[in-house]
Design a protein around this motif. Structure first.
Motif, mmCIF file in Angstrom:
data_model
loop_
_atom_site.group_PDB
_atom_site.id
_atom_site.type_symbol
_atom_site.label_atom_id
_atom_site.label_comp_id
_atom_site.label_asym_id
_atom_site.label_seq_id
_atom_site.Cartn_x
_atom_site.Cartn_y
_atom_site.Cartn_z
ATOM 1 N N GLY A 101 16.194 39.721 34.620
ATOM 2 C CA GLY A 101 16.794 38.714 35.519
ATOM 3 C C GLY A 101 17.918 37.735 35.500
ATOM 4 O O GLY A 101 17.798 36.479 35.770
ATOM 5 N N ARG A 102 18.547 37.715 33.792
ATOM 6 C CA ARG A 102 19.260 37.301 33.583
ATOM 7 C C ARG A 102 21.052 37.612 34.479
ATOM 8 O O ARG A 102 21.393 39.098 34.424
ATOM 9 C CB ARG A 102 19.957 36.791 32.146
ATOM 10 C CG ARG A 102 18.229 35.992 31.751
ATOM 11 C CD ARG A 102 18.107 35.565 30.826
ATOM 12 N NE ARG A 102 19.461 34.398 30.721
ATOM 13 C CZ ARG A 102 19.252 33.424 30.813
ATOM 14 N NH1 ARG A 102 18.269 32.788 31.171
ATOM 15 N NH2 ARG A 102 20.279 32.164 30.474
ATOM 16 N N ILE A 103 21.918 36.755 35.083
ATOM 17 C CA ILE A 103 23.404 37.215 34.723
ATOM 18 C C ILE A 103 24.123 37.006 33.796
ATOM 19 O O ILE A 103 24.504 36.435 33.306
ATOM 20 C CB ILE A 103 24.332 36.168 36.087
ATOM 21 C CG1 ILE A 103 23.679 36.661 37.104
ATOM 22 C CG2 ILE A 103 25.278 36.847 36.172
ATOM 23 C CD1 ILE A 103 23.666 35.543 38.318
ATOM 24 N N VAL A 104 24.951 38.223 33.076
ATOM 25 C CA VAL A 104 25.037 38.269 31.353
ATOM 26 C C VAL A 104 26.879 38.793 31.564
ATOM 27 O O VAL A 104 27.637 39.568 32.126
ATOM 28 C CB VAL A 104 24.863 38.843 30.972
ATOM 29 C CG1 VAL A 104 25.168 39.063 29.192
ATOM 30 C CG2 VAL A 104 23.347 38.964 30.925
ATOM 31 N N SER A 168 25.150 33.668 29.058
ATOM 32 C CA SER A 168 23.914 34.139 30.887
ATOM 33 C C SER A 168 22.978 33.105 31.175
ATOM 34 O O SER A 168 23.135 31.626 30.550
ATOM 35 C CB SER A 168 22.814 35.477 29.513
ATOM 36 O OG SER A 168 21.402 34.746 29.002
ATOM 37 N N VAL A 169 22.933 33.307 32.747
ATOM 38 C CA VAL A 169 22.377 32.341 33.183
ATOM 39 C C VAL A 169 21.262 32.989 33.679
ATOM 40 O O VAL A 169 21.739 34.013 33.972
ATOM 41 C CB VAL A 169 23.375 31.702 33.912
ATOM 42 C CG1 VAL A 169 24.414 31.060 33.292
ATOM 43 C CG2 VAL A 169 23.688 32.525 34.665
ATOM 44 N N ARG A 170 19.911 32.124 34.612
ATOM 45 C CA ARG A 170 19.609 33.079 35.462
ATOM 46 C C ARG A 170 19.792 33.336 36.235
ATOM 47 O O ARG A 170 20.938 32.574 37.109
ATOM 48 C CB ARG A 170 17.837 32.178 35.924
ATOM 49 C CG ARG A 170 17.295 31.795 33.992
ATOM 50 C CD ARG A 170 16.206 31.186 35.076
ATOM 51 N NE ARG A 170 14.873 30.506 34.097
ATOM 52 C CZ ARG A 170 14.319 29.914 33.358
ATOM 53 N NH1 ARG A 170 14.042 28.612 34.109
ATOM 54 N NH2 ARG A 170 12.901 30.144 33.156
ATOM 55 N N PRO A 180 21.170 27.873 30.519
ATOM 56 C CA PRO A 180 22.536 28.778 30.341
ATOM 57 C C PRO A 180 21.739 29.379 28.940
ATOM 58 O O PRO A 180 21.327 28.313 28.238
ATOM 59 C CB PRO A 180 23.765 28.112 30.352
ATOM 60 C CG PRO A 180 22.805 26.856 30.423
ATOM 61 C CD PRO A 180 21.909 26.858 31.108
ATOM 62 N N MET A 181 22.046 29.922 28.518
ATOM 63 C CA MET A 181 21.866 31.016 26.877
ATOM 64 C C MET A 181 22.943 31.504 26.110
ATOM 65 O O MET A 181 24.075 31.934 26.768
ATOM 66 C CB MET A 181 20.571 32.077 26.674
ATOM 67 C CG MET A 181 19.338 31.058 26.839
ATOM 68 S SD MET A 181 17.666 32.018 27.131
ATOM 69 C CE MET A 181 16.913 31.658 27.580
ATOM 70 N N VAL A 182 23.666 31.339 25.258
ATOM 71 C CA VAL A 182 24.582 32.114 24.246
ATOM 72 C C VAL A 182 23.469 33.400 23.325
ATOM 73 O O VAL A 182 22.522 32.135 23.310
ATOM 74 C CB VAL A 182 25.546 30.806 23.498
ATOM 75 C CG1 VAL A 182 25.902 31.702 22.618
ATOM 76 C CG2 VAL A 182 26.019 30.150 24.030
ATOM 77 N N CYS A 212 20.636 28.475 21.957
ATOM 78 C CA CYS A 212 21.393 29.599 21.677
ATOM 79 C C CYS A 212 20.502 30.282 20.619
ATOM 80 O O CYS A 212 20.113 29.614 19.578
ATOM 81 C CB CYS A 212 22.139 28.402 21.050
ATOM 82 S SG CYS A 212 23.581 29.837 19.720
ATOM 83 N N TYR A 213 20.896 31.472 20.300
ATOM 84 C CA TYR A 213 19.778 32.655 19.883
ATOM 85 C C TYR A 213 21.021 33.388 18.605
ATOM 86 O O TYR A 213 22.154 33.831 19.090
ATOM 87 C CB TYR A 213 19.331 33.419 20.157
ATOM 88 C CG TYR A 213 18.364 32.819 21.013
ATOM 89 C CD1 TYR A 213 16.680 33.134 20.235
ATOM 90 C CD2 TYR A 213 18.178 32.069 21.844
ATOM 91 C CE1 TYR A 213 16.043 31.857 21.370
ATOM 92 C CE2 TYR A 213 17.167 31.632 23.301
ATOM 93 C CZ TYR A 213 15.797 32.390 22.417
ATOM 94 O OH TYR A 213 14.814 30.971 23.026
ATOM 95 N N TYR A 214 20.588 33.404 17.183
ATOM 96 C CA TYR A 214 21.627 35.022 17.038
ATOM 97 C C TYR A 214 20.093 36.295 16.592
ATOM 98 O O TYR A 214 18.755 36.060 17.242
ATOM 99 C CB TYR A 214 21.254 34.393 14.908
ATOM 100 C CG TYR A 214 22.248 32.927 14.667
ATOM 101 C CD1 TYR A 214 23.640 34.363 14.750
ATOM 102 C CD2 TYR A 214 21.729 32.169 14.908
ATOM 103 C CE1 TYR A 214 24.958 32.815 14.211
ATOM 104 C CE2 TYR A 214 22.986 31.471 14.388
ATOM 105 C CZ TYR A 214 24.758 31.992 14.426
ATOM 106 O OH TYR A 214 25.522 30.641 14.344
ATOM 107 N N VAL A 215 20.610 37.080 17.192
ATOM 108 C CA VAL A 215 20.665 38.562 17.104
ATOM 109 C C VAL A 215 20.597 39.417 16.136
ATOM 110 O O VAL A 215 22.843 39.795 16.045
ATOM 111 C CB VAL A 215 21.072 39.240 18.253
ATOM 112 C CG1 VAL A 215 20.289 40.989 19.017
ATOM 113 C CG2 VAL A 215 20.404 38.116 19.808
#
Length: 297
Positions: A101-104, A168-170, A180-182, A212-215
């Motif tokens: 459900g996030r906007i990316v 991305s944001v919800r 907001p996420m990175v 903030c995440y690493y993938v």
């Protein structure tokens, strides 16, 4: 038995098919087929990639021919073969964010504030029994105190451009729930270690988001090699059929998106899931919008 004609390549057609034609083909494929009556549709009709369907009531719609479907399939196969492991890994995780459900957005260029002294220039303290030599120095505060004067904040910080892999944001109309996420995607250990050496780059990511995440694929690095304020997602298995696992949640820091970031998001086009309806048929209700504060993965 009459043999079927071989598919026509782009170079064999009288009108070359460009990426703009293929984009319009995809739009027609995913929509109700309402004609635009422009030059692109003239080219597609002349090339035999679409045909005009006239209903008994006189309503005109466009439909893809078999040749049009083959053209889209060939373009999709070329695109998949051209993607690197990094791109395919980013697409796979973006699909997970969209499903939650996030906007990316991808390929954004955002201005962010960082400290003037990069962490790489700070001499770490001497190793002790309680602090091993390989322990990274503590991160500087990400946001200045609100009681500091604007001039003091401007003197203490500099601007740099940040280009996160996934921002991305919800999907919500409540600003406090945007979260907001990175997500930075790393396909190799060398790429990850190179990123970890650039402290200013990481500070810019953190200034733009609350988490903030690493993938990266499993086995690339151990969690204790990543700074503790960053979250970690790893992929088990191949990019095609593997699954993501959250090894560590990111440290949460409340922030408000700056106006410049809002403007960049308005100018950019977010990613779209293949499951989204391109156009709701007349008389049908649209799917309900997501406007809750539920926590995504």
């Amino acid at each position: 038995m009459t043999a079927l004609p071989s598919p026509t390549s782009d170079s064999q057609r009288s009108t070359p098919i460009t990426r703009f034609h293929r984009t319009r083909l995809m739009q027609i494929w995913r929509s109700a087929g309402w004609p635009c009556k422009d030059g692109l549709e003239i080219d597609l009709l002349a090339a035999g990639l679409i045909h005009l369907h006239v209903a008994p009531d006189g309503c005109e719609t466009l439909r893809l021919t078999d040749e049009g479907i083959r053209t889209l399939a060939q373009a999709r196969q070329r695109s998949v073969r051209a993607l690197s492991l990094h791109d395919r890994l980013g697409q796979k995780f973006a699909a997970q964010l969209l499903a939650s459900g996030r906007i990316v957005w991808t390929e954004l260029s955002l201005r962010a504030v960082i400290d003037t002294v990069p962490m790489g220039d700070v001499v770490p303290p001497a190793a002790t029994a309680d602090a091993p030599a390989n322990t990274a120095p503590a991160m500087a505060p990400l946001w200045a105190d609100e009681d500091h004067a604007p001039a003091a904040r401007a003197a203490a910080n500099v601007w740099r451009m940040a280009r996160p892999d996934l921002f991305s944001v919800r999907n919500t109309s409540v600003p406090a729930y945007l979260q907001p996420m990175v997500h930075e995607v790393k396909a190799s250990r060398a790429d990850l270690l190179s990123d970890l050496r650039h402290d200013a780059k990481r500070q810019a990511y953190q200034w733009l988001c609350e988490e903030c995440y690493y993938v990266f694929p499993a086995g690339i690095a151990e969690p204790d090699e990543i700074p503790e304020h960053f979250g970690i997602w790893v992929l088990h298995g191949s990019v095609e059929d593997g699954r993501f696992e959250l090894l560590r949640p990111a440290r949460h820091n409340r922030c408000t998106l700056p106006f410049a970031v809002w403007m960049a998001l308005c100018k950019a086009t977010p990613l779209r899931s293949d499951d989204d309806m391109a156009q709701t048929h007349l008389g049908e209700s649209a799917p309900p919008a997501t406007d809750s504060a539920t926590t995504p993965p």
